[in-house]
Design an enzyme around this catalytic site. Structure first.
Site, PDB file in Angstrom:
ATOM      1  N   GLU A 169       0.818  -1.215   0.000  1.00  0.00           N
ATOM      2  CA  GLU A 169       0.000   0.000   0.000  1.00  0.00           C
ATOM      3  C   GLU A 169       0.848   1.261   0.000  1.00  0.00           C
ATOM      4  O   GLU A 169       0.500   2.252  -0.659  1.00  0.00           O
ATOM      5  CB  GLU A 169      -0.944  -0.019   1.201  1.00  0.00           C
ATOM      6  CG  GLU A 169      -2.055  -1.062   1.053  1.00  0.00           C
ATOM      7  CD  GLU A 169      -2.925  -1.174   2.283  1.00  0.00           C
ATOM      8  OE1 GLU A 169      -2.600  -0.519   3.309  1.00  0.00           O
ATOM      9  OE2 GLU A 169      -3.926  -1.913   2.242  1.00  0.00           O
ATOM     10  N   HIS A 228     -10.043  -0.070   0.308  1.00  0.00           N
ATOM     11  CA  HIS A 228     -10.418  -0.788   1.527  1.00  0.00           C
ATOM     12  C   HIS A 228     -11.935  -0.950   1.652  1.00  0.00           C
ATOM     13  O   HIS A 228     -12.411  -1.623   2.570  1.00  0.00           O
ATOM     14  CB  HIS A 228      -9.876  -0.066   2.765  1.00  0.00           C
ATOM     15  CG  HIS A 228      -8.392  -0.207   2.933  1.00  0.00           C
ATOM     16  ND1 HIS A 228      -7.489   0.561   2.229  1.00  0.00           N
ATOM     17  CD2 HIS A 228      -7.657  -1.043   3.712  1.00  0.00           C
ATOM     18  CE1 HIS A 228      -6.258   0.219   2.586  1.00  0.00           C
ATOM     19  NE2 HIS A 228      -6.331  -0.751   3.473  1.00  0.00           N
TER      20      HIS A 228
END
Length: 237
Positions: free
Chosen positions: A135, A168
């Site tokens: 990420e 997410h």
């Protein structure tokens, strides 16, 4: 943005959707249903990280030529301070969500990851280490870094943080993801070392796992004792 970065993003997207092929394949191989998601998540995340690191290898070898990077000693200090900054930003955002926006704490995305890790213990490595590294490469180095060459810090951090939240699938806690994104982006800009926000991110995810998996029962037990004590005191008064 460099062509290579587009290919890296494509690898990351392919990893996110690889379950449509990988999960049925594991079912056919007879993997227990409770372990399938965790097993394929581990395979896909680790494979994606290896491929992306291989693609970034030339840049990693030349990173020492960047004279703007802080020293190693300063990087360690920023990494330690960055952990506290990340936690502070998350706490402040959580308090704003609760007291101003009326959003209750607790992330569905986090709950799902914890449930998977309980069934497949080695998946914790993905959640605590592999995931944060990927990420930070995607959202800070590539997306934020590319935007920051054209726009100011706030716009670049905001856009990259919104994409961070979208991946997410947790728009309910958009403020928390935005606060975390700004913190990690600041650490990256300030130090010019991606390892600094990676360490802060890894520390946050690791603590969540420790609390949710290893200390959850003890915390619930403590809460019951506190509620019992409060009821007794309330009865006496």
């Amino acid at each position: 943005m460099k062509i290579k970065y587009w290919w890296i993003i494509l690898v990351y997207i392919a990893m996110q959707f690889s379950g449509f092929i990988g999960i049925p394949a594991l079912k056919e191989l007879g993997v227990p249903r409770s372990q399938i998601i965790g097993m394929w998540g581990t395979i896909s995340f680790v494979a994606a990280l290896i491929i992306i690191l291989f693609m970034l290898a030339p840049e990693m070898r030349n990173r020492h030529r960047n004279s703007e990077r802080v020293s190693r000693g300063a990087a360690v200090g920023w990494a330690i301070g960055g952990i506290f900054m990340a936690y502070a930003s998350q706490i402040i955002a959580s308090l704003i969500e609760l007291n101003v926006l009326g959003i209750q704490p607790g992330s569905e995305n986090t709950k799902q990851l914890v449930d998977i890790a309980k069934h497949v213990p080695y998946f914790m490595v993905v959640t605590a280490i592999v995931g944060p590294i990927l990420e930070e490469i995607i959202f800070r180095k590539i997306i934020f870094g590319s935007l920051n060459k054209r726009f100011n810090f706030i716009i670049s951090a905001l856009i990259s943080s919104l994409i961070f939240a979208a991946v997410h699938n947790d728009f309910k806690h958009l403020l928390i993801y935005t606060a975390m994104g700004f913190t990690f982006a600041f650490l990256y800009v300030r130090t010019k070392r991606l390892l600094v926000p990676i360490m802060a991110h890894v520390a946050m995810n690791t603590l969540v796992l420790i609390v949710q998996i290893f200390l959850a029962d003890k915390i619930q037990e403590m809460e019951k004792h506190i509620e019992t004590a409060q009821s007794i005191i309330g009865g006496l008064l």
